[in-house]
Write an enzyme that holds these catalytic residues in place. Structure first.
Site, PDB file in Angstrom:
ATOM      1  N   ARG A  12      43.085  53.415  48.457  1.00  0.00           N
ATOM      2  CA  ARG A  12      43.282  53.216  47.012  1.00  0.00           C
ATOM      3  C   ARG A  12      42.069  52.578  46.353  1.00  0.00           C
ATOM      4  NH1 ARG A  12      48.816  52.460  49.074  1.00  0.00           N
ATOM      5  NH2 ARG A  12      47.807  50.879  50.330  1.00  0.00           N
ATOM      6  N   ILE A  13      41.515  51.521  46.970  1.00  0.00           N
ATOM      7  CA  ILE A  13      40.400  50.810  46.343  1.00  0.00           C
ATOM      8  C   ILE A  13      39.079  51.537  46.586  1.00  0.00           C
ATOM      9  CG2 ILE A  13      39.112  48.639  46.285  1.00  0.00           C
ATOM     10  CD1 ILE A  13      41.785  47.270  47.209  1.00  0.00           C
ATOM     11  N   ASP A  64      35.764  56.808  57.021  1.00  0.00           N
ATOM     12  CA  ASP A  64      37.199  56.532  57.140  1.00  0.00           C
ATOM     13  C   ASP A  64      37.672  57.130  58.453  1.00  0.00           C
ATOM     14  OD1 ASP A  64      40.216  56.705  56.639  1.00  0.00           O
ATOM     15  OD2 ASP A  64      39.550  55.812  54.756  1.00  0.00           O
ATOM     16  N   ASP A  97      34.395  38.191  48.666  1.00  0.00           N
ATOM     17  CA  ASP A  97      35.551  37.672  47.922  1.00  0.00           C
ATOM     18  C   ASP A  97      36.599  37.130  48.894  1.00  0.00           C
ATOM     19  OD1 ASP A  97      37.107  37.205  45.522  1.00  0.00           O
ATOM     20  OD2 ASP A  97      38.384  38.880  46.151  1.00  0.00           O
ATOM     21  N   GLU A 142      40.488  30.520  54.379  1.00  0.00           N
ATOM     22  CA  GLU A 142      40.500  30.274  52.930  1.00  0.00           C
ATOM     23  C   GLU A 142      41.472  29.145  52.614  1.00  0.00           C
ATOM     24  OE1 GLU A 142      41.486  34.003  51.062  1.00  0.00           O
ATOM     25  OE2 GLU A 142      39.768  35.023  51.918  1.00  0.00           O
ATOM     26  N   HIS A 185      38.608  34.745  46.550  1.00  0.00           N
ATOM     27  CA  HIS A 185      39.682  35.740  46.710  1.00  0.00           C
ATOM     28  C   HIS A 185      40.349  36.060  45.361  1.00  0.00           C
ATOM     29  CE1 HIS A 185      42.653  37.448  49.880  1.00  0.00           C
ATOM     30  NE2 HIS A 185      42.636  38.202  48.791  1.00  0.00           N
ATOM     31  N   ILE A 186      39.514  36.545  44.443  1.00  0.00           N
ATOM     32  CA  ILE A 186      39.995  36.814  43.080  1.00  0.00           C
ATOM     33  C   ILE A 186      40.137  38.308  42.794  1.00  0.00           C
ATOM     34  CG2 ILE A 186      39.115  34.673  42.069  1.00  0.00           C
ATOM     35  CD1 ILE A 186      36.716  36.479  41.029  1.00  0.00           C
ATOM     36  N   GLY A 187      40.093  39.133  43.853  1.00  0.00           N
ATOM     37  CA  GLY A 187      40.129  40.580  43.652  1.00  0.00           C
ATOM     38  C   GLY A 187      41.263  41.049  42.759  1.00  0.00           C
ATOM     39  N   ALA A 188      42.437  40.477  42.962  1.00  0.00           N
ATOM     40  CA  ALA A 188      43.613  40.916  42.199  1.00  0.00           C
ATOM     41  C   ALA A 188      43.920  39.963  41.053  1.00  0.00           C
ATOM     42  CB  ALA A 188      44.817  41.026  43.116  1.00  0.00           C
TER      43      ALA A 188
END
Ligand code: NAD
Length: 307
Positions: free
Chosen positions: A152-153, A172, A255, A260, A281-284
């Site tokens: 997806r990303i 992949d 990220d 963490e 860890h701000i990806g979302a």
């Protein structure tokens, strides 16, 4: 027997709590509850909602005899013993589609930061030093981007990069060559990707196969001066090998870290290195993604409970 009791153990938007209530759930909101307290209080709840903070292992799962659904407010399930939950008849649900755009946009931002030395310039100017001429940047245009993991990303990142006239290589374990060519990318083996790319970006899930998949050998194959971006999971990169190879690389943006918040000496040395930029860890972490996660997850919880 419907009316399910839901315990939400991490902070979530108000709209998600309302959504659950309007679906008929009885919701208790305890953001940041300690693990010990959670083990004590979990019995009697059918649904547990959590993010990445808690390790949802056997002990936690066994502390609730009534548990039917484990709901991850987000994507990654690597903090959950999914096999054990499923063996106990507990459904595990998440919101895999909601944050892809946010993570892909962050990845693009980190690439631009690295290519243009944005962090160094902003930091210098804030410290009173006019750094014009000190850190000459590079364009993304015409460079080769290696996208590891075309899910997806990764697929969005590949599309964004191709639209900026980057040459995009994709690796992949699945054959994604057709979808790759549809976004103007080309599927190659991981070695070819690593040796050809000016920048490599990681978008694989954390599994035993991807654990430290970027290690000594992989760094030795990467081009001198190449950039590395990791917004997937910290453990995908071998941090010892990363630290040892920082001088060869052009720059690194992370990220995610294997710990963490970071405390280990090695991670602190990586973070302090001038070639490294780290975000927490701000990806979302966008308003849009957080709202979308709530919509997707509430539906998934209802479906799992009704099953
Ligand atoms: P996805 O499942 O849609 O795609 C993952 C892709 O990786 C798949 O195409 C899969 O075939 C491929 N893959 C699996 N093992 C591989 C291997 N060994 N080598 C090459 N490819 C492999 O996942 P996604 O939704 O795109 O998420 C990707 C990553 O991003 C996950 O690690 C997820 O935890 C992480 N993530 C991070 C944040 C953040 O805040 N930084 C937010 C959401 C997701």
């Amino acid at each position: 027997a419907f009316v399910s009791r839901v315990l939400v153990a991490d902070s979530v938007p108000e709209s998600f709590l309302q959504r659950l209530s309007s679906l008929g759930f009885s919701v208790d909101y305890r953001p940041g509850v300690s693990r010990e307290a959670l083990v004590e209080m979990l019995d009697g709840y059918e649904v547990l909602v959590f993010r990445s903070r808690l390790r949802v292992n056997r002990e936690l799962i066994d502390s609730a005899t009534s548990l039917r659904v484990l709901a991850r407010y987000g994507v990654g399930l690597d903090n959950v013993d999914v096999d054990y939950a499923v063996s106990r008849g507990i459904a595990v649900v998440n919101a895999p589609c909601s944050s892809a755009v946010s993570v892909a946009e962050l990845t693009l931002g980190l690439l631009l930061m690295l290519f243009r030395n944005l962090y160094q310039h902003v930091d210098s100017v804030k410290k009173g030093y006019w750094s014009k001429g000190a850190f000459v940047g590079r364009e993304l245009h015409g460079k080769t981007l290696g996208v590891v993991g075309f899910g997806r990303i990764g697929r969005l990142v590949a599309r964004y990069a191709a639209s900026l006239n980057m040459r995009v290589l994709v690796a992949d374990v699945r054959d994604v060559s057709r979808e790759a060519s549809e976004v103007g990318a080309e599927q190659v083996g991981l070695e070819e990707l690593l040796s050809s790319s000016h920048a490599v970006t990681l978008h694989v899930p954390l599994t035993p196969k991807t654990h430290r998949m970027i290690s000594w050998r992989e760094f030795s194959i990467m081009r001198e001066g190449a950039f590395l971006v990791n917004t997937s999971r910290g453990e995908v990169v071998d941090s010892e090998a990363l630290l040892a190879n920082l001088d060869r690389l052009g720059g690194v943006a992370l990220d995610v870290l294997e710990e963490e918040p970071p405390r280990s000496e090695r991670l602190l040395r990586i973070i302090a290195h001038p070639k490294v930029i780290v975000t927490p860890h701000i990806g979302a972490e966008t308003l849009e993604a957080q709202e979308r996660i709530g919509e997707e997850l509430a539906v998934a919880i209802r479906e799992a409970v009704e099953r």
